[in-house]
Design a protein around this motif. Sequence first.
Motif, mmCIF file in Angstrom:
data_model
loop_
_atom_site.group_PDB
_atom_site.id
_atom_site.type_symbol
_atom_site.label_atom_id
_atom_site.label_comp_id
_atom_site.label_asym_id
_atom_site.label_seq_id
_atom_site.Cartn_x
_atom_site.Cartn_y
_atom_site.Cartn_z
ATOM 1 N N GLY A 176 0.781 -1.233 0.000
ATOM 2 C CA GLY A 176 0.000 0.000 0.000
ATOM 3 C C GLY A 176 0.809 1.277 0.000
ATOM 4 O O GLY A 176 0.242 2.373 0.035
ATOM 5 N N HIS A 177 2.137 1.195 -0.069
ATOM 6 C CA HIS A 177 2.991 2.382 -0.088
ATOM 7 C C HIS A 177 3.730 2.471 -1.420
ATOM 8 O O HIS A 177 4.204 1.466 -1.944
ATOM 9 N N ASP A 178 3.805 3.693 -1.956
ATOM 10 C CA ASP A 178 4.462 3.928 -3.235
ATOM 11 C C ASP A 178 5.934 4.283 -3.034
ATOM 12 O O ASP A 178 6.287 5.034 -2.119
ATOM 13 N N TYR A 179 6.787 3.756 -3.927
ATOM 14 C CA TYR A 179 8.218 4.042 -3.904
ATOM 15 C C TYR A 179 8.680 4.392 -5.315
ATOM 16 O O TYR A 179 8.098 3.932 -6.299
ATOM 17 N N SER A 180 9.736 5.202 -5.391
ATOM 18 C CA SER A 180 10.196 5.686 -6.701
ATOM 19 C C SER A 180 11.672 5.410 -6.948
ATOM 20 O O SER A 180 12.211 5.857 -7.954
ATOM 21 N N MET A 181 12.325 4.699 -6.045
ATOM 22 C CA MET A 181 13.733 4.337 -6.235
ATOM 23 C C MET A 181 13.910 2.836 -6.033
ATOM 24 O O MET A 181 13.260 2.247 -5.167
ATOM 25 N N GLY A 182 14.770 2.241 -6.835
ATOM 26 C CA GLY A 182 15.093 0.845 -6.632
ATOM 27 C C GLY A 182 15.886 0.659 -5.351
ATOM 28 O O GLY A 182 16.346 1.628 -4.737
ATOM 29 N N TYR A 183 16.056 -0.578 -4.928
ATOM 30 C CA TYR A 183 16.807 -0.843 -3.707
ATOM 31 C C TYR A 183 17.777 -1.988 -3.935
ATOM 32 O O TYR A 183 17.644 -2.773 -4.870
ATOM 33 N N TYR A 184 18.772 -2.063 -3.045
ATOM 34 C CA TYR A 184 19.816 -3.073 -3.133
ATOM 35 C C TYR A 184 19.903 -3.821 -1.813
ATOM 36 O O TYR A 184 19.826 -3.214 -0.749
ATOM 37 N N LEU A 185 20.051 -5.127 -1.899
ATOM 38 C CA LEU A 185 20.241 -5.921 -0.693
ATOM 39 C C LEU A 185 21.649 -5.684 -0.170
ATOM 40 O O LEU A 185 22.613 -5.710 -0.927
ATOM 41 N N ALA A 186 21.775 -5.456 1.113
ATOM 42 C CA ALA A 186 23.075 -5.125 1.697
ATOM 43 C C ALA A 186 23.188 -5.743 3.078
ATOM 44 O O ALA A 186 22.189 -6.101 3.706
ATOM 45 N N ASP A 187 24.433 -5.859 3.555
ATOM 46 C CA ASP A 187 24.626 -6.357 4.914
ATOM 47 C C ASP A 187 24.610 -5.181 5.887
ATOM 48 O O ASP A 187 24.422 -4.029 5.505
#
Length: 206
Positions: free
Chosen positions: A42-53
């Motif tokens: 239900g929340h909008d996002y406009s940037m991709g994300y990266y998996l990180a430690d």
Amino acid sequence: MDMACTLCMLGSRNDKNVLQRSSIFARLTEGGSPQDNYNINGHDYSMGYYLADGIYPSWATFVKTIPEPQGNKNKYFAKAQEACRKDVERAFGVLQSRFAIVRGPARLWDEETLHNIMMACIIMHNMIVEDEREEQYDYKFDDMGQYVCNYEDMGERVSVSHNDAPELDAFIQNYKKIKNKETHAQLKADLIEHLWQNHPDLYSIE
């Protein structure tokens, strides 16, 4: 949006180096990257994300694992995040050790060319593995199963480009958007819920 990417950078991993050594974040702060619009829980996002430690900062573009997770949802998410991140790190680590073209910056290649390069390297790697099935490889992994690689020897540093930069105010806003800790926390919470509700049978938390 499923978790499918991971990020590894040269040198020490403080806020300054993350931005200054990555062409991805350079383009993002300068407004040169296309928006990646998606909705989770239900929340909008406009940037991709990266998996990180855990060593990476709590930015809106990073989804980190949960150290010592409590509760089944958090344990399930942590196991899924770490498994996906490890798969990507191992796969790219092996490809980087074998093919110099994968180690260097993407430079001016378009997405189709990058796709073709990666597919060609994957196919050639599989052919080599098949041909040398009985041989012992020199790939090194640590006790956690992470591929061991000296990234300091892999290509040149990438610095922030100042060509055709937007106005300073826009740059600062983009920079703040990337570093937004509230968005980081909300994205992780949404991904935890999304994974638990929509993909409950991928991993065992026993």
